[in-house]
Enzyme design. Structure first.
Site, PDB file in Angstrom:
ATOM      1  N   ASP A  85       0.380  -1.257   0.244  1.00 35.27           N
ATOM      2  CA  ASP A  85       0.101  -0.237   0.057  1.00 35.27           C
ATOM      3  C   ASP A  85       0.692   1.322  -0.124  1.00 35.27           C
ATOM      4  OD1 ASP A  85       0.465   0.634   2.665  1.00 35.27           O
ATOM      5  OD2 ASP A  85      -1.375  -0.106   3.288  1.00 35.27           O
ATOM      6  N   LYS A 135      -3.816   3.238  -1.318  1.00 36.78           N
ATOM      7  CA  LYS A 135      -5.135   4.099  -1.478  1.00 36.78           C
ATOM      8  C   LYS A 135      -4.478   5.129  -1.028  1.00 36.78           C
ATOM      9  CE  LYS A 135      -9.116   0.826  -0.705  1.00 36.78           C
ATOM     10  NZ  LYS A 135      -8.060  -0.518  -0.170  1.00 36.78           N
ATOM     11  N   MET A 175      -7.039   9.202  10.309  1.00 36.70           N
ATOM     12  CA  MET A 175      -7.347  10.297   9.202  1.00 36.70           C
ATOM     13  C   MET A 175      -8.207  11.079   9.868  1.00 36.70           C
ATOM     14  SD  MET A 175      -7.411   6.010   7.058  1.00 36.70           S
ATOM     15  CE  MET A 175      -8.242   5.651   8.575  1.00 36.70           C
TER      16      MET A 175
END
Length: 280
Positions: A52, A74, A187
């Site tokens: 990732d 992502k 996040m």
């Protein structure tokens, strides 16, 4: 050095990759320093890796030269691989009989969708194994000298995804605040205003300290201190393109005091490493 370490670990009881199976491995938070020996061993023996966007380049450099590599991270706001595409890529590689490494920043079981991938593969007859990594809450807090729990200040920690931290959650926040729990938001920087509003509605003190940690555990790590009442405005000043973690709670003040004391100790030494003053 890597070759010497591989030889050292060859006969150990650490996990091994198996043909046709998938290892869901945490690469840790930030740079190479937070990589576990278990992860190192599997990285060095992988035939194919699906990684990732948070895996550090130093860690990817440990992969065997002949290892197939698939960047399926992502990235917020940019073109990214869908979770469905990742699931099917892992399945197709396993069905080829390869030793498959699914490498994720942090820990695969903490907001890493490792459980989703493991369930998908198991439902299609593919075995998986989890290998823990140092998640951002632990790595970033340590790098910032912040204890996530501290006697008389906080006796629990709650990890929250910032994308789902707003809405009708005031009762939930009230319960956690009453316990003195440290709150760690993954996040959540872009949701700082909504998170602050939700916390204030639940009865949180406006002057409760918090900190944004950007590019945690890396040389470019940045700390931005604030309170619940100022966190929304401070969030707008952060220009780091990397992930930003948020820690809220009185432990932030403990960490701030500790950091100031450490800086004072550093200042008591001259360039030759001689201390100017010896405490007590």
């Amino acid at each position: 050095m890597a070759t010497e370490m591989q030889a050292l670990l060859a006969g150990s009881s650490l996990p091994q990759l198996s043909a046709g199976n998938v290892a869901l491995v945490g690469a840790g938070c930030g740079s190479l320093g937070n990589l576990t020996l278990a992860a190192f061993k599997l990285i060095c023996s992988a035939e194919v890796v699906v990684f990732d966007a948070l895996v550090d380049s130093e860690i990817l450099a440990l992969l065997p030269e002949e290892c197939e590599r698939y960047d399926m991270g992502k990235r917020g706001g940019d073109v990214s691989a869908s979770q469905d595409a990742i699931n099917h890529k892992l399945l197709s590689l396993a069905l080829r009989g390869l030793k498959v490494l699914r490498l994720k920043g942090g820990d695969p079981g903490v907001f890493g969708r490792g459980g989703e991938e493991a369930l998908f593969l198991a439902r299609h007859g593919v075995k998986t194994q989890f290998v823990a990594g140092v998640t951002a809450a632990l790595g970033c807090a340590a790098a910032a000298a912040i204890p996530l729990t501290h006697r008389g200040v906080s006796r629990s920690v709650t990890l929250v995804t910032g994308h789902q931290a707003t809405g009708d959650t005031t009762h939930h926040w009230r319960s956690l605040l009453d316990l003195g729990s440290t709150l760690v938001f993954y996040m959540g920087k872009d949701q700082a205003q909504k998170i602050a509003a939700s916390l204030l509605l639940s009865g949180a003190a406006a002057d409760l300290p918090m900190v944004f940690i950007s590019a945690g555990c890396r040389n470019e790590q940045q700390l931005h201190y604030a309170t619940i009442s100022t966190m929304a405005s401070v969030a707008k000043t952060i220009t780091s393109a990397g992930p930003t973690l948020m820690i809220l709670g009185e432990v932030v003040s403990v960490g701030s005091e500790l950091q100031q004391l450490l800086n004072t100790i550093d200042s008591e030494f001259d360039n030759g490493g001689v201390r100017h003053a010896i405490a007590g």
